[in-house]
Write a protein that holds these residues in place. Structure first.
Motif, PDB file in Angstrom:
ATOM      1  N   HIS A  28      35.757  21.954  58.873  1.00  0.00           N
ATOM      2  CA  HIS A  28      36.707  21.275  57.990  1.00  0.00           C
ATOM      3  C   HIS A  28      36.041  20.878  56.680  1.00  0.00           C
ATOM      4  N   ARG A  29      36.910  20.654  55.704  1.00  0.00           N
ATOM      5  CA  ARG A  29      36.495  20.007  54.465  1.00  0.00           C
ATOM      6  C   ARG A  29      36.703  18.514  54.715  1.00  0.00           C
ATOM      7  N   GLU A  30      35.715  17.666  54.420  1.00  0.00           N
ATOM      8  CA  GLU A  30      35.863  16.241  54.714  1.00  0.00           C
ATOM      9  C   GLU A  30      37.093  15.681  53.986  1.00  0.00           C
ATOM     10  N   GLY A  70      39.939  16.756  54.023  1.00  0.00           N
ATOM     11  CA  GLY A  70      40.640  17.881  53.397  1.00  0.00           C
ATOM     12  C   GLY A  70      42.146  17.804  53.507  1.00  0.00           C
ATOM     13  N   ASN A  71      42.675  17.011  54.492  1.00  0.00           N
ATOM     14  CA  ASN A  71      44.131  16.887  54.570  1.00  0.00           C
ATOM     15  C   ASN A  71      44.605  15.490  54.155  1.00  0.00           C
ATOM     16  N   ASN A 126      39.810  13.818  48.186  1.00  0.00           N
ATOM     17  CA  ASN A 126      38.725  14.530  48.872  1.00  0.00           C
ATOM     18  C   ASN A 126      37.412  14.288  48.157  1.00  0.00           C
ATOM     19  N   ASN A 139      38.914  24.209  53.297  1.00  0.00           N
ATOM     20  CA  ASN A 139      40.095  23.441  53.700  1.00  0.00           C
ATOM     21  C   ASN A 139      39.882  22.891  55.106  1.00  0.00           C
ATOM     22  N   SER A 140      40.914  22.245  55.636  1.00  0.00           N
ATOM     23  CA  SER A 140      40.794  21.659  56.982  1.00  0.00           C
ATOM     24  C   SER A 140      41.742  22.333  57.971  1.00  0.00           C
ATOM     25  N   GLY A 174      40.218  22.154  61.265  1.00  0.00           N
ATOM     26  CA  GLY A 174      39.558  20.863  61.439  1.00  0.00           C
ATOM     27  C   GLY A 174      40.047  20.063  62.621  1.00  0.00           C
ATOM     28  N   MET A 227      32.503  24.159  54.411  1.00  0.00           N
ATOM     29  CA  MET A 227      33.125  23.390  55.491  1.00  0.00           C
ATOM     30  C   MET A 227      32.059  23.066  56.530  1.00  0.00           C
TER      31      MET A 227
END
Ligand SMILES: [Fe+2]
Length: 314
Positions: A102-104, A106-107, A111, A227-228, A231, A284
């Motif tokens: 995941h991107r920290e 990310g949702n 961010n 992106n997540s 995630g 990610m």
């Protein structure tokens, strides 16, 4: 003789991770600290080149790590679901299961640019942190899938407890927790493109975020699949992830994303004292199954000091 002379000139040396090319910098002597050895330009230059910088065999303490994060950030934030442990960092407690890439945050509507980790106690076995360079993933995706994500945003929809939303907004908007009200949800709805909050009841907020799956790295300036989508949701309800118009993302596309990202995933086995810095707009991260619960990792999230970093058009 020559080796000795060189070690005096170079107190640390580089050995990029084979096959992945993440920057790995080794101290020659444990008296050397990252905190006093690295400038912001050097760190950001390495992030622009490699996406991840791993410092190993240096002598930094947890407090040094905290100060290192401060020294190279315009602003430090927290994961609202974690307990604070030093001024800028929090110990990570994310259960035992494998945690997807995941991107920290990310949702979420804000961010961080940089994700930081410090290993206070290493695991005896397994429990590696995973990292996947979204620039390489974008290059490896089929033309059809790459075009799909470049031309259409993705949508995350889920319900989040109001107390978690409040904590998150309190940190990001820099307003005391008890002063956060529904008015701030409206401010974020207006100010952050793609974000819509809607109150469900006194406990839950429905959150919808429409955001590109392909980001432009704020360090390298290049496009990355970051992106997540894969995630975890350890502390929240799992989001429903669709195309921006609500269409399902086909299972073939999901299979390709899982396949290409797993092929590009490096597993970092921690040594005590390791510091890892990740470009959160490009790379990610996740974690293998936690096989040794005595492992202790601290994390921090922050924004870059490079002002232009925030201004690159998406
Ligand atoms: Fe994370």
């Amino acid at each position: 003789m020559l080796a000795q002379a060189q070690s005096l000139v170079f107190p640390f040396y580089r050995q990029p991770t084979p096959g992945y090319g993440f920057e790995c910098i080794y101290a020659v002597d444990a008296d050397i600290r990252v905190l006093t050895s690295v400038t912001t330009d050097e760190l950001y230059g390495d992030l622009a080149h490699s996406g991840v910088v791993i410092y190993r065999d240096f002598g930094d303490t947890l407090q040094d790590f905290n100060d290192f994060v401060s020294a190279h950030s315009s602003r430090v934030t927290f994961d609202p679901a974690r307990k604070t442990s030093t001024a800028n960092t929090a110990e990570i407690d994310a259960g035992f299961h494998e945690m997807g890439l995941h991107r920290e945050n990310g949702n979420l509507p804000f961010n961080p640019d940089i994700q930081w980790f410090f290993c206070l106690e290493a695991a005896a076995v397994g429990s590696e942190t995973t990292m996947c360079d979204g620039q390489k993933v974008l290059f490896d995706l089929s033309a059809k899938t790459r075009k799909l994500f470049e031309s259409r945003d993705i949508k995350y929809s889920r319900r989040i407890p109001w107390s978690n939303v409040k904590r998150f907004l309190s940190v990001e908007l820099q307003i005391p927790f008890e002063k956060i009200t529904d008015e701030h949800l409206e401010v974020v709805n207006r100010e952050v493109p793609g974000q819509t909050h809607r109150r469900v009841d006194q406990n839950l907020i429905h959150s919808q975020l429409i955001i590109p799956a392909v980001e432009i790295s704020c360090f390298s300036g290049r496009k990355a699949f970051c992106n997540s989508m894969l995630g975890p949701s350890v502390n929240y309800e799992p989001p429903r992830i669709t195309s921006e118009n609500g269409d399902e993302i086909s299972l073939d596309i999901w299979d390709e994303v899982k396949d290409v990202t797993s092929r590009n995933t490096y597993s970092h086995f921690w040594n005590k004292g390791d510091i890892v810095v990740i470009d959160n707009t490009r790379v990610m991260h996740g974690r293998r199954r936690l096989d040794d619960p005595s492992r202790r990792i601290f994390g921090a999230q922050s924004y870059s000091k490079w002002k232009w970093c925030r201004q690159i058009p998406a």
